[in-house]
Design an enzyme around this catalytic site. Sequence first.
Site, PDB file in Angstrom:
ATOM      1  N   SER A   1      -9.969  17.518   4.829  1.00  0.00           N
ATOM      2  CA  SER A   1     -10.952  16.614   5.428  1.00  0.00           C
ATOM      3  C   SER A   1     -12.382  16.878   4.980  1.00  0.00           C
ATOM      4  O   SER A   1     -13.252  16.045   5.196  1.00  0.00           O
ATOM      5  CB  SER A   1     -10.881  16.707   6.957  1.00  0.00           C
ATOM      6  OG  SER A   1     -11.326  17.972   7.411  1.00  0.00           O
TER       7      SER A   1
ATOM      8  N   LYS B   1     -16.379  20.326  10.542  1.00  0.00           N
ATOM      9  CA  LYS B   1     -16.892  19.016  10.129  1.00  0.00           C
ATOM     10  C   LYS B   1     -18.395  19.147   9.880  1.00  0.00           C
ATOM     11  O   LYS B   1     -19.004  20.189  10.104  1.00  0.00           O
ATOM     12  CB  LYS B   1     -16.646  17.962  11.212  1.00  0.00           C
ATOM     13  CG  LYS B   1     -15.196  17.816  11.672  1.00  0.00           C
ATOM     14  CD  LYS B   1     -14.295  17.194  10.622  1.00  0.00           C
ATOM     15  CE  LYS B   1     -12.863  17.070  11.152  1.00  0.00           C
ATOM     16  NZ  LYS B   1     -11.936  16.560  10.107  1.00  0.00           N
TER      17      LYS B   1
END
Length: 243
Positions: free
Chosen positions: A102, A153
């Site tokens: 990701s 993230k």
Amino acid sequence: MAEREQPTGPGPEPDLRARIQARVAERRADRAAEQERAGTPAAQQPAADGSTGEPAAPASRSRPVTWVGRLTHTLAFLLAVTVTVVAMRSFVISSYYIPSASMEPTLHGCQSCQPDLVLVDKLSYRFSSVARADVVVFDRPPLAPPEAAELIKRVIGLPGETISGRGGKVFVGTKALAEPYVNPACGPIADFAAVKVPAGTYFMMGDNRCDSLDSRIFGAIPGSSIVGRAVAVSWPVKHLRWL
């Protein structure tokens, strides 16, 4: 009547000997008085011949180091190292493997390869605020998939801002973000509706926008769930770099 025989030795005359003895006694008395005024017992002061009047203490000898002593020292050292490492992992810095793709291409992670190992600074946010574009590790929110206990993230939206996606770009309010870190292989980002970031929370997105479950799915995450800021890739060697 026979004359008294005079002494023939080298010693002093009796009257001279008496004067010397009196002088020695007087000096000793003076020293004793000085010692008493100084608060030091006379018996501990040197006599005329340089001795203290006390038996000499035996010379100290170093005690041999036994295996028990070496083992004790080793165990104490290992305990200190363990406590230091645990304290650093708990409060200062820790390391995390990237569990997925990701964050490509910034961070490498996949099921069939050697993922990046990142160092996470747990202390900096105690003294500074979370900033946009920081890469952070945070506890998995309830609506995120349960594969990992922590996620990593990038911070996109700060508390009170409105975040949206349209025309292939991310907007903060009416201003499009410049995002050189996004994976170009994904192409333009899919549109998503405007979201107001609640107070005390942050809007997170992965750099690999076409393969990232992030705040577009599970919403903004509370600041209290942030573990720390990722500061460097420490493994493998070919990926070593600051973030």
